[in-house]
Scaffold this motif. Structure first.
Motif, short mmCIF file in Angstrom:
data_model
loop_
_atom_site.label_atom_id
_atom_site.label_comp_id
_atom_site.label_asym_id
_atom_site.label_seq_id
_atom_site.Cartn_x
_atom_site.Cartn_y
_atom_site.Cartn_z
N GLU A 208 -35.21 -45.52 5.82
CA GLU A 208 -35.95 -45.66 4.65
C GLU A 208 -35.80 -44.43 3.76
O GLU A 208 -35.56 -44.43 2.71
N GLN A 212 -33.94 -43.78 0.26
CA GLN A 212 -34.58 -43.34 -1.00
C GLN A 212 -34.05 -42.07 -1.51
O GLN A 212 -33.86 -41.91 -2.71
N ARG A 237 -37.74 -53.91 7.11
CA ARG A 237 -38.14 -53.14 5.87
C ARG A 237 -36.96 -52.39 5.13
O ARG A 237 -36.91 -52.04 3.99
N GLU A 240 -35.32 -54.88 3.08
CA GLU A 240 -36.06 -54.97 1.70
C GLU A 240 -36.10 -53.88 0.91
O GLU A 240 -36.25 -54.13 -0.33
N LEU A 241 -35.87 -52.56 1.42
CA LEU A 241 -36.13 -51.70 0.51
C LEU A 241 -34.67 -51.35 -0.41
O LEU A 241 -34.93 -50.93 -1.51
N LYS A 243 -33.18 -53.85 -1.52
CA LYS A 243 -33.37 -55.01 -2.34
C LYS A 243 -34.12 -54.69 -3.50
O LYS A 243 -33.87 -54.58 -4.66
N LYS A 244 -35.47 -53.69 -3.09
CA LYS A 244 -36.35 -53.48 -4.14
C LYS A 244 -35.62 -52.36 -4.88
O LYS A 244 -36.10 -52.27 -6.43
N LEU A 245 -34.97 -51.45 -4.47
CA LEU A 245 -34.38 -50.35 -5.26
C LEU A 245 -33.05 -50.85 -6.17
O LEU A 245 -32.40 -49.97 -6.79
N LYS A 246 -32.62 -52.26 -5.83
CA LYS A 246 -31.46 -52.79 -6.50
C LYS A 246 -30.26 -52.04 -6.50
O LYS A 246 -29.72 -51.60 -7.45
#
Length: 367
Positions: A208, A212, A237, A240-241, A243-246
């Motif tokens: 992760e 990031q 996760r 999911e991360l 996707k969240k950050l596109k």
């Protein structure tokens, strides 16, 4: 001297972590030691790449496989006609009972640091079986000075009971390198320069943080991030991360990488990234250095022992530092890049599986 070895960790097809360590130790002990005799204990017949039987190197194959170290192995040791001088388990578990002195290997103690990341049943077994193995062992072999300090901290073991045997790494022969790198990139849909993480998808690897840091870095805008390796635990996760950050279009998950494809995937990378929270050693760092790829890794745990002066370090708990390290590695001019590659090649000369096996053999002989 007759030495017994539990080689079950070595006797598996897709070897990572402790399996990789066990396989290379077993293979190199057979190669370098012409003086002692070995009896190798297995649940299943040996795979074709394990050493062949010869005078002084014999296999004993028996079951039942369930609770093998707790029941089948102790029964065999107490009832066999051969009297061995010591029994070596290249893993955390020794036989529950043994009429002979035992030696074990411990890679790391992450499960003591973060027990919440383990299944309760698995954790209970791991700690209980590991505890009796540590207490009964004549010697403990570990893979870094960092792991040695962890064993002393958590088990109160005296330093002289622990030997450090640094692992080696696989030396790759890159025949038709450019063509093979191109084929591997095409297979995984890699159409741009890329940063590569290669290892199990699990929390301690800080994937992760890699994602990031990649999203935040300035020099990654026209790059891809390849996160390669088999799924471990708590990996959901990670997806999911992304996707969240596109950034789904910039991150590729090719899954488990075969040994045939691995060196070409590494060799094609602009930077190899390995900013783990915790490692007992860190063989992928050496593999990347040997393939002339700059490495960004963690300033924590054993990784400074592995990377020496040849890596770019970051605090794995700081996304800003990870992003800065990515930018630094990608921003190296040709001269600086060649310098760090040369340092990496020099660093890899300090480590080999033969030296690892020699250290272990000396430990045996000093018991």
């Amino acid at each position: 001297m007759i030495i017994g070895i539990d080689a079950n960790e070595a006797n598996q097809k897709n070897r990572v972590g402790i399996g990789q360590f066990a396989f290379n130790v077993v293979k190199n002990l057979e190669k370098i030691d012409g003086k002692n005799s070995y009896i190798v204990y297995l649940k299943e017949p040996p795979l074709s790449d394990l050493p062949k039987e010869r005078e002084g190197w014999k296999y004993k194959i028996f079951g039942p496989g369930k609770l093998w170290t707790q029941i089948a192995l102790p029964v065999k040791l107490f009832t066999q006609k051969e009297k061995i001088q010591l029994f070596y388990s290249p893993s955390h578990y020794a036989p529950r009972l043994s009429p002979f002195p035992t030696v074990i290997s411990i890679m790391d103690l992450w499960h003591h640091r973060h027990p919440e990341q383990f299944d309760k049943k698995d954790l209970y077994q791991l700690i209980r079986w590991e505890k009796y193995s540590v207490e009964k062992a004549k010697k403990i072999i570990t893979i870094s000075e960092f792991s040695k300090s962890e064993i002393i901290k958590f088990y109160g073991v005296k330093a002289e009971k622990i030997s450090v045997a640094y692992p080696g790494f696989d030396s790759f022969e890159l025949n038709e390198k450019e063509d093979m790198v191109k084929k591997v990139k095409e297979r995984f849909g890699i159409k741009k320069d890329y940063l590569l993480y290669l290892g199990t998808l699990q929390p301690k690897k800080n994937i992760e943080g890699i994602i990031q840091g990649f999203a935040q870095a300035k020099n990654t805008k026209d790059k891809l991030l390849i996160i390669a390796g088999k799924k471990g635990w708590h990996y959901e996760r990670i997806f999911e991360l992304v996707k969240k950050l596109k950034i789904e279009d910039k991150v590729i998950f090719p899954g488990f990488i075969s040994e045939e494809e691995k060196p070409f995937l590494i060799a094609g990378a602009s930077v190899f990234v390995f900013p783990s929270f915790y490692e007992g050693f860190g063989i992928p760092v050496l593999e990347a250095m040997s393939l002339k790829v700059p490495v960004v890794t963690s300033s924590e745990a054993s990784l400074p022992e592995v990377g020496g002066k040849a890596a770019i370090y970051c605090n794995p708990y700081s996304i800003e530092e990870i992003a800065f390290a990515f930018d630094k590695a990608l921003g190296l001019n040709k001269t600086k890049r060649n310098e760090i590659i040369a340092l990496g090649l020099e660093q890899t000369k300090k480590f080999s599986w033969e030296n690892c096996a020699l250290t272990i053999l000396k430990t045996f002989e000093n018991i």
